[in-house]
Scaffold this motif. Sequence first.
Motif, PDB file in Angstrom:
ATOM      1  N   MET A   1       0.822  -1.281   0.150  1.00  0.00           N
ATOM      2  CA  MET A   1      -0.090   0.054   0.014  1.00  0.00           C
ATOM      3  C   MET A   1       0.833   1.173   0.042  1.00  0.00           C
ATOM      4  O   MET A   1       0.729   2.131  -0.827  1.00  0.00           O
ATOM      5  CB  MET A   1      -0.869  -0.188   1.106  1.00  0.00           C
ATOM      6  CG  MET A   1      -1.887   1.062   1.173  1.00  0.00           C
ATOM      7  SD  MET A   1      -3.070   0.805   2.522  1.00  0.00           S
ATOM      8  CE  MET A   1      -4.067  -0.610   2.004  1.00  0.00           C
ATOM      9  N   GLU A   2       1.921   1.212   0.758  1.00  0.00           N
ATOM     10  CA  GLU A   2       2.596   2.365   0.712  1.00  0.00           C
ATOM     11  C   GLU A   2       3.716   2.762  -0.289  1.00  0.00           C
ATOM     12  O   GLU A   2       4.327   3.712  -0.284  1.00  0.00           O
ATOM     13  CB  GLU A   2       3.691   2.411   2.210  1.00  0.00           C
ATOM     14  CG  GLU A   2       4.453   1.131   2.411  1.00  0.00           C
ATOM     15  CD  GLU A   2       3.802   0.051   2.937  1.00  0.00           C
ATOM     16  OE1 GLU A   2       4.507  -0.666   3.841  1.00  0.00           O
ATOM     17  OE2 GLU A   2       2.594   0.027   3.146  1.00  0.00           O
ATOM     18  N   ASP A   3       3.701   1.570  -1.241  1.00  0.00           N
ATOM     19  CA  ASP A   3       4.429   1.915  -2.624  1.00  0.00           C
ATOM     20  C   ASP A   3       3.796   2.811  -3.484  1.00  0.00           C
ATOM     21  O   ASP A   3       4.050   3.118  -4.330  1.00  0.00           O
ATOM     22  CB  ASP A   3       4.656   0.533  -3.310  1.00  0.00           C
ATOM     23  CG  ASP A   3       5.501  -0.284  -2.500  1.00  0.00           C
ATOM     24  OD1 ASP A   3       6.517   0.177  -1.674  1.00  0.00           O
ATOM     25  OD2 ASP A   3       5.422  -1.437  -2.307  1.00  0.00           O
ATOM     26  N   ILE A   4       2.510   3.156  -3.263  1.00  0.00           N
ATOM     27  CA  ILE A   4       1.850   4.169  -4.039  1.00  0.00           C
ATOM     28  C   ILE A   4       1.378   5.226  -3.249  1.00  0.00           C
ATOM     29  O   ILE A   4       1.168   5.370  -2.093  1.00  0.00           O
ATOM     30  CB  ILE A   4       0.253   3.334  -4.227  1.00  0.00           C
ATOM     31  CG1 ILE A   4       0.565   2.148  -5.038  1.00  0.00           C
ATOM     32  CG2 ILE A   4      -0.649   4.427  -5.006  1.00  0.00           C
ATOM     33  CD1 ILE A   4      -0.663   1.277  -5.287  1.00  0.00           C
ATOM     34  N   ASP A   5       1.685   6.499  -3.762  1.00  0.00           N
ATOM     35  CA  ASP A   5       1.479   7.866  -3.295  1.00  0.00           C
ATOM     36  C   ASP A   5       0.052   8.124  -2.713  1.00  0.00           C
ATOM     37  O   ASP A   5      -0.928   7.462  -3.128  1.00  0.00           O
ATOM     38  CB  ASP A   5       1.707   8.806  -4.514  1.00  0.00           C
ATOM     39  CG  ASP A   5       1.935  10.244  -3.858  1.00  0.00           C
ATOM     40  OD1 ASP A   5       0.968  10.910  -3.398  1.00  0.00           O
ATOM     41  OD2 ASP A   5       3.151  10.713  -3.806  1.00  0.00           O
ATOM     42  N   ARG A   6       0.196   8.548  -1.289  1.00  0.00           N
ATOM     43  CA  ARG A   6      -0.679   8.824  -0.525  1.00  0.00           C
ATOM     44  C   ARG A   6      -2.005   9.780  -1.343  1.00  0.00           C
ATOM     45  O   ARG A   6      -3.268   9.453  -1.204  1.00  0.00           O
ATOM     46  CB  ARG A   6      -0.481   9.639   0.635  1.00  0.00           C
ATOM     47  CG  ARG A   6       0.310   8.974   1.731  1.00  0.00           C
ATOM     48  CD  ARG A   6       0.707   9.602   2.848  1.00  0.00           C
ATOM     49  NE  ARG A   6       1.439   9.294   3.472  1.00  0.00           N
ATOM     50  CZ  ARG A   6       1.484   8.526   4.623  1.00  0.00           C
ATOM     51  NH1 ARG A   6       0.445   8.273   5.105  1.00  0.00           N
ATOM     52  NH2 ARG A   6       2.534   7.964   5.263  1.00  0.00           N
ATOM     53  N   GLU A   7      -1.526  10.597  -2.090  1.00  0.00           N
ATOM     54  CA  GLU A   7      -2.544  11.407  -2.898  1.00  0.00           C
ATOM     55  C   GLU A   7      -3.484  10.642  -4.005  1.00  0.00           C
ATOM     56  O   GLU A   7      -4.354  10.995  -4.506  1.00  0.00           O
ATOM     57  CB  GLU A   7      -1.973  12.749  -3.635  1.00  0.00           C
ATOM     58  CG  GLU A   7      -1.289  13.682  -2.624  1.00  0.00           C
ATOM     59  CD  GLU A   7      -2.476  14.316  -1.827  1.00  0.00           C
ATOM     60  OE1 GLU A   7      -3.437  14.668  -2.560  1.00  0.00           O
ATOM     61  OE2 GLU A   7      -2.302  14.181  -0.675  1.00  0.00           O
ATOM     62  N   VAL A   8      -2.679   9.502  -4.491  1.00  0.00           N
ATOM     63  CA  VAL A   8      -3.305   8.678  -5.364  1.00  0.00           C
ATOM     64  C   VAL A   8      -4.526   7.848  -4.604  1.00  0.00           C
ATOM     65  O   VAL A   8      -5.498   7.776  -5.130  1.00  0.00           O
ATOM     66  CB  VAL A   8      -2.202   7.633  -5.906  1.00  0.00           C
ATOM     67  CG1 VAL A   8      -2.953   6.710  -6.792  1.00  0.00           C
ATOM     68  CG2 VAL A   8      -1.279   8.141  -6.914  1.00  0.00           C
ATOM     69  N   TRP A   9      -4.111   7.484  -3.444  1.00  0.00           N
ATOM     70  CA  TRP A   9      -5.155   6.763  -2.526  1.00  0.00           C
ATOM     71  C   TRP A   9      -6.305   7.759  -2.275  1.00  0.00           C
ATOM     72  O   TRP A   9      -7.394   7.191  -2.316  1.00  0.00           O
ATOM     73  CB  TRP A   9      -4.664   6.101  -1.429  1.00  0.00           C
ATOM     74  CG  TRP A   9      -3.426   5.131  -1.571  1.00  0.00           C
ATOM     75  CD1 TRP A   9      -2.383   4.836  -1.149  1.00  0.00           C
ATOM     76  CD2 TRP A   9      -4.149   3.695  -2.061  1.00  0.00           C
ATOM     77  NE1 TRP A   9      -2.018   3.538  -1.349  1.00  0.00           N
ATOM     78  CE2 TRP A   9      -3.019   2.877  -1.965  1.00  0.00           C
ATOM     79  CE3 TRP A   9      -5.341   3.221  -2.415  1.00  0.00           C
ATOM     80  CZ2 TRP A   9      -3.041   1.320  -2.247  1.00  0.00           C
ATOM     81  CZ3 TRP A   9      -5.470   1.873  -2.700  1.00  0.00           C
ATOM     82  CH2 TRP A   9      -4.218   0.987  -2.779  1.00  0.00           C
ATOM     83  N   LYS A  10      -6.145   8.835  -1.936  1.00  0.00           N
ATOM     84  CA  LYS A  10      -6.990   9.926  -1.727  1.00  0.00           C
ATOM     85  C   LYS A  10      -7.841  10.004  -2.743  1.00  0.00           C
ATOM     86  O   LYS A  10      -9.134  10.114  -2.421  1.00  0.00           O
ATOM     87  CB  LYS A  10      -6.171  11.171  -1.270  1.00  0.00           C
ATOM     88  CG  LYS A  10      -7.200  12.202  -0.819  1.00  0.00           C
ATOM     89  CD  LYS A  10      -6.666  13.201  -0.264  1.00  0.00           C
ATOM     90  CE  LYS A  10      -7.632  14.587   0.121  1.00  0.00           C
ATOM     91  NZ  LYS A  10      -6.840  15.879   0.505  1.00  0.00           N
ATOM     92  N   SER A  11      -7.327  10.189  -4.055  1.00  0.00           N
ATOM     93  CA  SER A  11      -8.213  10.481  -5.265  1.00  0.00           C
ATOM     94  C   SER A  11      -9.064   9.375  -5.514  1.00  0.00           C
ATOM     95  O   SER A  11     -10.027   9.577  -5.994  1.00  0.00           O
ATOM     96  CB  SER A  11      -7.072  10.836  -6.371  1.00  0.00           C
ATOM     97  OG  SER A  11      -7.833  11.034  -7.453  1.00  0.00           O
ATOM     98  N   LEU A  12      -8.292   8.259  -5.329  1.00  0.00           N
ATOM     99  CA  LEU A  12      -9.383   6.790  -5.869  1.00  0.00           C
ATOM    100  C   LEU A  12     -10.246   6.691  -4.542  1.00  0.00           C
ATOM    101  O   LEU A  12     -11.542   6.462  -4.909  1.00  0.00           O
ATOM    102  CB  LEU A  12      -8.388   5.677  -5.685  1.00  0.00           C
ATOM    103  CG  LEU A  12      -7.342   5.615  -6.688  1.00  0.00           C
ATOM    104  CD1 LEU A  12      -6.329   4.277  -6.515  1.00  0.00           C
ATOM    105  CD2 LEU A  12      -8.024   5.288  -7.889  1.00  0.00           C
ATOM    106  N   LEU A  13      -9.970   7.029  -3.463  1.00  0.00           N
ATOM    107  CA  LEU A  13     -11.180   7.009  -2.168  1.00  0.00           C
ATOM    108  C   LEU A  13     -12.329   8.183  -2.663  1.00  0.00           C
ATOM    109  O   LEU A  13     -13.442   7.469  -2.914  1.00  0.00           O
ATOM    110  CB  LEU A  13     -10.523   7.539  -1.031  1.00  0.00           C
ATOM    111  CG  LEU A  13      -9.921   6.352  -0.223  1.00  0.00           C
ATOM    112  CD1 LEU A  13      -9.086   6.919   0.918  1.00  0.00           C
ATOM    113  CD2 LEU A  13     -10.779   5.070   0.398  1.00  0.00           C
TER     114      LEU A  13
END
Length: 230
Positions: free
Chosen positions: A114-126
């Motif tokens: 999970m941490e290999d993907i940028d936090r902002e990417v996860w935020k946008s996906l959410l």
Amino acid sequence: MRKIASILLCSLILLACKKNYFTEEGLHSGKFNLSTYDYLKSRPDVFDSLVMVIDYAGMQDYYKKENITLMAPHNKSIYSMLKTVHNYLNSPLKSTPGRKVKDSLNYTKDTVLMEDIDREVWKSLLLSYTLSKGRKVAEFADPVEEITTLSGEATRTIIRKSAWQGVQDAGAKTLNYQFFRPSQSIIGRTDTLEVRVLTSDLQTTNGIVHALDRMHEFGLTSGMNVIKAK
């Protein structure tokens, strides 16, 4: 007797027309004295990975306080996404036979975390699964409503109806959620990707949760679309 049977059948058909039926996946529709975040956390069997994503993106307070509708992906959905990214990174580049994508990105791990993907990417996906204001199924337009998510993405909800006893649209209704994504195979084409809501109208203190089919892949995106923002 035949007349009575006919009347009974007609009554059942009319009853089916008036009710909304939604399939279940181990989650019971109802009202919960918990925030959306805390409700998800109370069901680790279904939403543990989603809670981990929310935590990693630093959005706990958002899903505790904001009035929202969440199209909630299953644990398996997020696992499938990470597996897709892993497979993509480990596939040979077309222009350089035998060379892996991860080599061109200087990515050396064998497993995508999970941490290999940028936090902002996860935020946008959410936020692409999050709608403003809590909305139950009955509050969506029937049969189709065009919606912009809180990530700014164009999506739509569709209410589909099945036949019952040979009567079209008299049976079960299901809420489906549609995404639009650039085609992975044809440049310039947009694909429509649809996922079923398996449990609807889970009411929390700050909104509504609709649980998505576990076969859906979170993000519906290629490995490069996710990893390039790292």
